[in-house]
Design an enzyme around this catalytic site. Structure first.
Site, PDB file in Angstrom:
ATOM      1  N   ARG A   1      62.072   6.889 -10.330  1.00  0.00           N
ATOM      2  CA  ARG A   1      63.012   7.861 -10.421  1.00  0.00           C
ATOM      3  C   ARG A   1      63.453   7.951 -11.757  1.00  0.00           C
ATOM      4  NH1 ARG A   1      65.325   7.379  -4.108  1.00  0.00           N
ATOM      5  NH2 ARG A   1      63.551   8.478  -3.450  1.00  0.00           N
TER       6      ARG A   1
ATOM      7  N   TYR B   1      59.958  16.485  -6.767  1.00  0.00           N
ATOM      8  CA  TYR B   1      59.143  14.962  -6.266  1.00  0.00           C
ATOM      9  C   TYR B   1      59.984  13.787  -6.579  1.00  0.00           C
ATOM     10  CZ  TYR B   1      56.943  15.043 -11.125  1.00  0.00           C
ATOM     11  OH  TYR B   1      56.715  15.175 -12.403  1.00  0.00           O
ATOM     12  N   GLU B   2      59.244  12.974  -6.178  1.00  0.00           N
ATOM     13  CA  GLU B   2      59.854  11.380  -6.204  1.00  0.00           C
ATOM     14  C   GLU B   2      61.097  11.487  -5.300  1.00  0.00           C
ATOM     15  OE1 GLU B   2      59.195   8.202  -6.530  1.00  0.00           O
ATOM     16  OE2 GLU B   2      57.816   9.019  -7.891  1.00  0.00           O
ATOM     17  N   GLY B   3      61.218  12.329  -4.328  1.00  0.00           N
ATOM     18  CA  GLY B   3      62.381  12.470  -3.574  1.00  0.00           C
ATOM     19  C   GLY B   3      63.198  13.600  -3.993  1.00  0.00           C
TER      20      GLY B   3
ATOM     21  N   GLN C   1      68.414  12.510  -3.231  1.00  0.00           N
ATOM     22  CA  GLN C   1      68.915  11.678  -4.088  1.00  0.00           C
ATOM     23  C   GLN C   1      70.267  11.818  -3.742  1.00  0.00           C
ATOM     24  OE1 GLN C   1      66.804  10.016  -6.267  1.00  0.00           O
ATOM     25  NE2 GLN C   1      65.134  11.158  -5.574  1.00  0.00           N
TER      26      GLN C   1
END
Lengths: 596, 596
Positions: A293, A437-439, A444
């Protein structure tokens, strides 16, 4: 698009704000200031000369899938070879597997440059570094022996295979299966989507880290395991077996980062091995989550810097209309548009956001380094808590920032901003993925409230606020900075109160967690950046007081800090008001009443 | 992408808020409620069935230029023929040239539908309608006789040729020349860029309105004339001469609206005729500026509605995770994401912005109608002043809104938002142009301050605030609405004070005009929308009090109004704070200090 790495600002942040040389000494590696500056200069040359020229074409050409093979855009293959040969791939890799063990506080600057010059190109190596982390931490000795060194060097790349069509944010829903075999391996079957770098044409092997379920695994996230599934199984003598039973079934046609292949990966009884314990796959992935992240946050930062440079160049060159107080360059047909207050507003918004985020990036990188490498366990733990608090802010705020700053660049170019050859619209398109992406950034924000804030009752955040508050107290004594310090101090007090309120609201009604989350994250980021801008101003004032020969540079820091506090920080007010608006006005509308 | 025209909301706005039938009666045309509703239903069918299906492919296929001819995407040609044959092209055209003379208060709803279903397709006819306005108002009888009827019917299209490489915002710099000929015509020579619909393959003639300089014209904007330069000169018998000396030299490769050709047009001594007086070209263009900018505002509105519909559909279908208070639909594998407060925040932001802008669009359309068609000169003048005040807000705010709402749609889709086949990212790309063309949004904001606010010392804005203030006074008496009315009233008072402050600042220092402009426009738009939401709430409450059979619809209006005031209106606070930050922090940075 031409790119000049912001080396002066990077040195300001690394040396003057965060004493990177002292940091390296504490971590026990042999990097001194001279060596670090040398590396940054080489990094600037490599990214500016070798990577930046590939970016525009990579967007036009994209990736192609033919007979299961993916071809990447012209030049990627050769550039990747250089990236490996020159040691850039192994910069942060563990030294016992041939890596150079650079701390993040140095490496982040190089990674920012990579993001700025080609997000598409960086995607491949960024994921490899993530896979290295997970494998290094959780893999068996045999797996590490067979795979890690070549992944560290960049000779082989890595991927993360998480998402399935029905399982994105909600990994509990994933279905890919892993059947144990007599020899201790597994047969992995299932279909994964959105696999960045799932196939490409520039590394001799691709090592997939795949989330899957073992037979009889518990339902939900507690039944997920992590497996290493290579494109070619490595033999113990270093040679490669024939191709594993996996293939790229399709590549996605996307808004941006077209040079990065985004693959549907089909695993048809492919041979793999467990990484870590059975059913502990999510925990293993979480090891690298902070780092992954953080890298996505840097994508926002890099895109932001590229967009600012593009906008500034155009604003200085484009002659159009006269200044509001009359001609500024009467000898020309019109004034450069940088004379206009509204164009300056956009440029200074870009500049103060990008430089502000760079400070927060460095601060966070430092925490990640200490978390992994400080000698004292207490220091490791403390840094880990601080990093965990900051990571969702870095990921979400930096990527929102990158999108905003790219959009300002398009706006500064006027109609030309919409035309592909100028490159600004590509920055908007490329950066839009970083918010997803990546959450997603919404995830977040939930993580910030649920795990980070409610997890310790706000203690870590309170400590952070306290540190900035002490800075304000100290700087309030200096006539040149007292007004600035008071502004920041007032916001810190407001932040503290708001945090208490948010925790109380969230404990009273779980819906409030999701109702306040995004606005609270944004609020926090603006006030945090205000704190860093005060720190930058203090450092700049120190240099000016000491009679620095770079007065213009330090004066600009003071101007930027003033601008940020007066024109950007006010955004915190509306986020605060909005989140205090409560969950009820979100939840009251019956689902069927959203449209008629 | 499927599209359902928001007919119920349109009827609410047209009939219940703005009494469109009474409006039509006042304008002296024969449209009654039944006829208007019938037209809207046909419009919904045409756009939903014929236009919407073309949009996705038009983005993939784009336009091609081969040997000077532009081919438009598959289906555009046939759809355009239907558009003409069914009379949609002539909806607002002047009746004496075969138009149907529909008021904007009806037509805007159809135009919103067109924007929502294909911005690219709408670009061609939108510009034709603008050209019709200019020619009708300023053209000679001969020109009108030879060109207007076929432009009104849509058989021929029109363009606006303003921009040149060195002259965008600043038309003073334009160089295209028009040389008078013995027969009263002119030979036009020069190169224009960014000409939407400059070439296409679906109309038998294209009528270019070209800004150019006559010999010995004064320098700057006072020496610009407007000329009609047709692709084929019309003979008095209705036949067409051979092709004029003009050609499309290139088409642009753009971020979006790829189905709309954006041409470099080269005029090589092309035959043209003056429209209006020599050197009065800008004034002639300004005639249609309000209408053209209103149309661009509608583009933001249409994109916003399409994005909201897409996001809502996905949020209802996509199953992922459980609600924060536990499973909402336990029989399913996961809950639809619309149960999540943060997803609802995005959807309600979209909904309340889009419906809010629709009210402002209708209000503005009504003013444009009265400006052109009210019987009493005083009413025409009053409406003209009101429209002039609102147009820059509509253009800039609606298009910023469209971009924001499209971005929310991408976010609701998660990773799928980034994939082209889902259509959400196209809405972001298509709408980005609307913030740039027809005067960038920064230029709109300058226009608001300089011409509209300083032009009359804030009198018109003060009158508008006063009208909403009276609405607040009235609604404050009703228990159900008093809290809402007080919130809006407080903002109106703040708006009034801020306006006084902005005028004072701007008069003191011309740089402040550009320093406050964008934030003041945004501030104004949010408070204005709050006023309209109070009006909507009042109307909804009336219906509920009267025992309406559509309680859910009206209740949703109250929910949306509450959401807007609590969660969107707070944005006004940060715009206010930011603009009060002053010009000094924008102008203090020396140009060479923006980067080191």
């Amino acid at each position: 698009m031409s790119y000049q790495a912001p080396l002066r600002d990077m040195r300001f942040v690394l040396h003057e704000l965060f004493d990177v040389a002292g940091h390296c000494e504490r971590l026990g590696n042999g990097l001194d200031r001279e060596l670090i500056d040398g590396v940054l200069e080489e990094a600037a040359a490599f990214t500016g000369n070798e990577i930046a020229p590939l970016n525009r074409n990579s967007d036009e050409e994209g990736c192609q899938l033919v007979d299961g093979n993916v071809s990447t855009p012209k030049g990627f293959r050769a550039a990747y070879q250089q990236f490996v040969d020159n040691g850039w791939a192994s910069m942060t890799g563990p030294t016992e597997f041939g890596g150079q063990g650079f701390p993040q506080l140095v490496a982040f600057a190089f990674h920012e440059m990579l993001m700025a010059t080609s997000l598409s190109f960086r995607v491949y190596s960024g994921l490899t570094e993530g896979a290295v982390l997970a494998l290094h931490k959780h893999g068996s000795e045999a797996l590490k022996r067979d795979y890690l060194a070549k992944m560290v060097s960049g000779q082989w790349t890595g991927t993360m295979c998480l998402t399935e069509p029905q399982a994105g944010t909600d990994l509990a829903l994933l279905r890919t299966k892993a059947e144990p075999q007599a020899d201790g391996s597994y047969k992995v079957s299932g279909s994964k989507i959105f696999i960045s770098g799932g196939e490409q044409d520039f590394s001799e092997n691709i090592v997939h880290l795949v989330l899957a379920r073992l037979p009889d695994a518990p339902a939900g996230v507690k039944g997920i395991s992590l497996l290493l599934v290579p494109k070619f199984v490595a033999n113990t003598d270093g040679s490669l077996s024939e191709k594993n039973a996996l293939s790229c079934g399709a590549i996605e046609h996307k808004m941006g980062i077209k040079g990065a292949s985004t693959c549907v990966m089909n695993f048809d009884g492919a041979t793999g091995w467990l990484i870590g314990e059975a059913n502990q796959g999510l925990a293993c992935m979480f090891t690298m989550m902070n780092d992954a992240r953080f890298q996505v946050g840097l994508q926002g930062l890099g895109i932001g810097e590229a967009a600012f440079q593009g906008a500034l160049r155009y604003a200085r060159e484009r002659l159009q209309s006269r200044g509001l107080t009359g001609a500024q360059q009467p000898e020309k047909a019109a004034d450069p548009i940088i004379v206009h207050p509204d164009v300056r507003r956009m440029l200074l918004t870009q500049k103060s956001l990008v430089e502000g985020c760079r400070m927060l990036a460095a601060y966070t990188a430092r925490q990640l380094d200490l978390e992994h490498g400080a000698e004292e366990p207490a220091a490791r733990k403390a840094a880990g808590k601080r990093a965990a608090l900051l990571i969702p802010i870095v990921k979400a705020f930096f990527t929102d920032m990158g999108q905003e700053v790219a959009s300002h660049a398009v706006q500064v170019y006027g109609g030309h901003g919409f035309i592909r050859e100028w490159g600004m619209e590509q920055l908007m398109r490329d950066s839009r993925i970083t918010q997803l992406y990546e959450g997603t950034n919404g995830i977040q924000a939930l993580d910030l409230i649920r795990r980070k804030l409610l997890g310790d009752g706000g203690a870590e955040l309170s400590a952070l606020i306290g540190e900035f508050s002490a800075l304000c107290d100290a700087q309030a004594q200096r006539p040149a900075l007292s007004a600035m310090a008071r502004t920041v101090q007032a916001r810190l007090g407001e932040w503290r109160e708001l945090t208490t309120e948010v925790i109380a609201l969230s404990q009273r009604d779980a819906q409030e967690i999701g109702a306040v989350s995004v606005d609270f994250l944004q609020y926090s980021a603006y006030v945090l950046l205000a704190g860093f801008w005060l720190q930058a101003a203090a450092t700049a004032q120190d240099a000016l007081d000491a009679g620095s020969g770079e007065a213009a540079f330090y004066q600009a820091k003071l101007h930027s800090a003033t601008f940020f506090l007066r024109r950007v920080l006010p955004r915190a007010s509306s986020h605060r008001e909005a989140l205090l608006g409560g969950a009820e006005c979100l939840m009251a509308m019956p689902e069927q009443s959203f449209a008629f």
